[in-house]
Design a protein around this motif. Structure first.
Motif, short mmCIF file in Angstrom:
data_model
loop_
_atom_site.label_atom_id
_atom_site.label_comp_id
_atom_site.label_asym_id
_atom_site.label_seq_id
_atom_site.Cartn_x
_atom_site.Cartn_y
_atom_site.Cartn_z
N ILE A 191 -10.62 12.82 5.98
CA ILE A 191 -11.13 12.01 4.82
C ILE A 191 -12.34 12.87 4.23
CG2 ILE A 191 -12.39 9.80 4.30
CD1 ILE A 191 -11.17 8.54 6.71
N PRO A 192 -12.35 13.16 2.95
CA PRO A 192 -13.63 13.72 2.40
C PRO A 192 -14.76 13.42 2.83
CG PRO A 192 -11.80 13.29 0.72
CD PRO A 192 -11.40 12.72 2.00
N ALA A 193 -15.76 14.28 2.83
CA ALA A 193 -17.32 13.90 2.92
C ALA A 193 -17.60 12.83 1.93
CB ALA A 193 -18.13 15.16 2.97
N GLY A 194 -18.39 11.99 2.11
CA GLY A 194 -18.64 10.96 1.14
C GLY A 194 -17.75 9.86 0.57
N ILE A 195 -16.64 9.96 1.27
CA ILE A 195 -15.69 8.86 0.92
C ILE A 195 -15.44 7.94 2.10
CG2 ILE A 195 -13.32 8.52 0.57
CD1 ILE A 195 -14.68 9.80 -1.89
N ASP A 196 -15.58 6.54 1.61
CA ASP A 196 -15.44 5.53 2.67
C ASP A 196 -13.95 5.19 2.82
OD1 ASP A 196 -16.54 3.41 4.20
OD2 ASP A 196 -15.82 2.10 3.03
N ASP A 197 -13.59 5.36 4.08
CA ASP A 197 -12.23 5.07 4.76
C ASP A 197 -11.60 3.80 4.29
OD1 ASP A 197 -10.11 5.05 6.13
OD2 ASP A 197 -11.32 4.42 8.18
N ALA A 198 -12.58 2.70 4.75
CA ALA A 198 -11.93 1.53 4.44
C ALA A 198 -11.69 1.06 3.04
CB ALA A 198 -12.81 0.47 5.15
N THR A 199 -12.74 1.54 2.24
CA THR A 199 -12.59 1.26 0.95
C THR A 199 -11.30 1.84 0.07
OG1 THR A 199 -14.85 1.63 0.78
CG2 THR A 199 -13.58 1.66 -1.37
N VAL A 200 -10.84 2.91 0.59
CA VAL A 200 -9.96 3.68 -0.05
C VAL A 200 -8.66 3.04 0.31
CG1 VAL A 200 -8.47 5.63 -0.03
CG2 VAL A 200 -11.08 5.96 -0.34
N ARG A 201 -8.37 2.80 1.68
CA ARG A 201 -7.28 2.01 2.10
C ARG A 201 -7.27 0.58 1.63
NH1 ARG A 201 -7.78 0.72 7.11
NH2 ARG A 201 -9.60 1.59 7.49
N ALA A 202 -8.44 -0.28 1.39
CA ALA A 202 -8.04 -1.42 0.80
C ALA A 202 -7.38 -1.58 -0.77
CB ALA A 202 -9.56 -2.25 0.90
N ARG A 203 -8.16 -0.39 -1.36
CA ARG A 203 -7.61 -0.25 -2.86
C ARG A 203 -6.34 0.23 -3.09
NH1 ARG A 203 -12.07 2.22 -6.80
NH2 ARG A 203 -10.24 1.95 -8.28
N LEU A 204 -5.78 1.07 -2.06
CA LEU A 204 -4.58 1.34 -2.07
C LEU A 204 -3.53 0.14 -1.86
CD1 LEU A 204 -4.51 4.57 -0.34
CD2 LEU A 204 -4.25 4.52 -2.60
N LEU A 205 -4.08 -0.68 -1.04
CA LEU A 205 -3.16 -2.19 -0.57
C LEU A 205 -3.31 -3.04 -1.69
CD1 LEU A 205 -1.72 -2.83 1.59
CD2 LEU A 205 -3.62 -4.08 2.65
N ASN A 206 -4.59 -3.14 -2.25
CA ASN A 206 -4.79 -4.21 -3.23
C ASN A 206 -4.31 -3.79 -4.54
OD1 ASN A 206 -5.67 -5.83 -1.41
ND2 ASN A 206 -7.90 -5.08 -1.65
N GLU A 207 -4.33 -2.49 -4.99
CA GLU A 207 -4.07 -2.05 -6.33
C GLU A 207 -2.52 -1.49 -6.20
OE1 GLU A 207 -7.18 0.46 -7.85
OE2 GLU A 207 -8.67 -1.08 -6.91
N TYR A 208 -2.24 -1.02 -5.29
CA TYR A 208 -0.76 -0.29 -5.37
C TYR A 208 0.11 -0.70 -4.57
CZ TYR A 208 -3.23 3.29 -8.32
OH TYR A 208 -4.02 3.87 -9.38
N ASN A 209 -0.19 -1.72 -3.80
CA ASN A 209 0.71 -2.39 -2.57
C ASN A 209 1.03 -1.04 -1.70
OD1 ASN A 209 1.15 -5.15 -2.58
ND2 ASN A 209 2.03 -4.83 -4.52
#
Ligand SMILES: *Cc1c(COP(=O)(O)O)cnc(C)c1O
Length: 400
Positions: free
Chosen positions: A317-335
């Protein structure tokens, strides 16, 4: 009580399992349920065992699905093969190797653990040194495809060393089966277990296992009864057959998950239609395309190239990026589901699975496009267009 039917969203599953189910497998689940001792069902069970022998590349007569998830396949191997006091060498390079150790202890055995770093393969040199130091070891256990890290261990070499020192082998092939080469007979593996929901792309909850004659002989010669009633192969075999040559009569042990077994049968028919070698090649080809896209985004794979699994890609995971935020957005916005890190890698990596029916070209494009967009939105400054171009350029020419 005011409940209504559960209507799940249609997701794309690119995590560590379960994988997407093909419509043919979903359709098989909805076929009429028959009695589990119905002769028609018995015929299906026999064919299912042949299909599993094909997938495992074995002639082992004891080859069948345990009616429970991959973890129960693991327990089946340990609880039947480990007798109280047995020394078992366990190679640990991630979460699932650690669970093998737990299984040895609970079966009354004495684990001798070899640790390798998370993200690396099991070191064959350490296995050989350990076996030299413990000539009374009876079993060697390791994970071929460590799903917690994406590392692939060299089963052929490890099994060869174990055999040279007179040990039986227990191999975890839950994520390996159908995704990476696995030749149970040619490589001399004694006991192997897998799971239905990874590269076989079936519903979770079934655990194909296969035992060699040498392993079966240890089970039938035990001085003490197996410590699990449900998983005792001496009893299960009366139901599935294969315990004694020529046995045809099946007697009640438990009620098989009838429809789930239709689904496993269908997914194995599809694997046989594709061809097992072609399935291995498809996983590798799509892995290379995913990798090209991820690297063009500046993301790094955790495992060194020579030890990488195609079906499970651990990405830093790149520095400064929040793991859970990214996974939640992929799930909610892209299924789109991708996996989080486990154990020592929690919060540090994503685990992107390319398993079974999830391993196809449209998913590579979706994953790279969606991940690039979300990362960009969060200020990571990645060039999604370049990443898509790199992935598409590396995809196989024709659909696999
Ligand atoms: C998923 C997995 C298991 C456990 O399978 P379940 O079906 O979740 O019980 C065991 N070993 C490995 C390597 C796995 O990936």
């Amino acid at each position: 009580m005011n409940a209504s039917s559960f209507q799940p969203p249609v997701r794309t599953l690119m995590g560590p399992g379960p994988a997407d189910l093909h419509p043919r497998v979903l359709a098989a689940l909805s076929r009429p349920t028959v009695g589990h001792l119905d002769p028609v069902f018995g015929g299906m069970m026999d064919e299912l065992k042949d299909l599993l022998r094909y997938a495992f590349r074995t002639d082992n007569r004891l080859t069948m699905p345990v009616s429970a998830p991959g973890s129960a396949g693991m327990e089946t191997c340990f609880v039947n093969l480990v007798e109280p006091g047995d020394k078992v060498v366990v190679c640990i390079n991630g979460v699932f190797g650690g669970r093998m150790r737990e299984n040895v202890i609970r079966a009354g055995g004495e684990p001798i653990c070899i640790e390798d770093p998370w993200g690396r393969a099991v070191d064959p040199g350490k296995l050989e040194d350990t076996l030299k130091a413990h000539p009374d070891a009876k079993i060697v256990a390791f994970v071929q495809a460590e799903t917690s890290t994406g590392a692939s261990s060299d089963t052929r070499t490890l099994a060869e060393i174990a055999r040279r020192y007179g040990c039986l082998t227990i191999v975890d092939a839950v994520t390996a089966l159908a995704g990476s080469p696995l030749l149970v007979d040619d490589w001399g593996i004694d006991a192997v277990y897998s799971g239905s929901q990874k590269c076989l792309s079936c519903t979770p909850g079934l655990a194909p296992v296969s035992f060699s004659e040498r392993a079966l002989a240890k089970v039938t010669a035990r001085a003490t009864p197996v410590r699990s009633w449900f998983l005792d192969l001496n009893l299960v075999l009366g139901y599935w057959g294969g315990g004694t040559p020529g046995q045809t009569k099946r007697s009640y042990h438990h009620t098989a998950p009838v429809n789930a077994l239709y689904a496993l049968h269908e997914s194995l028919v599809m694997l046989a239609e594709e061809g097992i070698e072609q399935s291995w090649a498809r996983h590798q080809a799509h892995h290379l395309a995913l990798r090209a896209g991820l690297e063009a985004m500046g993301l790094e794979l955790v495992v060194p190239e020579a030890e990488r699994l195609p079906q499970l890609n651990a990405v830093s995971i790149p520095a400064g990026i929040d793991d859970a935020t990214v996974r939640a957005r992929l799930l909610n916005e892209y299924n789109l589901e991708i996996g989080a890190g486990l154990g020592a890698l929690a919060g540090k990596v994503w685990r992107i699975g390319l398993m079974g029916w999830s391993c196809r070209r449209e998913n590579i494009v979706l994953c790279i496009g969606a991940l690039g967009s979300v990362l960009n939105d969060l200020g990571a400054g990645v060039d999604t267009g370049a990443a898509l171009q790199a992935a598409q350029g590396a995809l196989p020419q024709a659909r696999m």
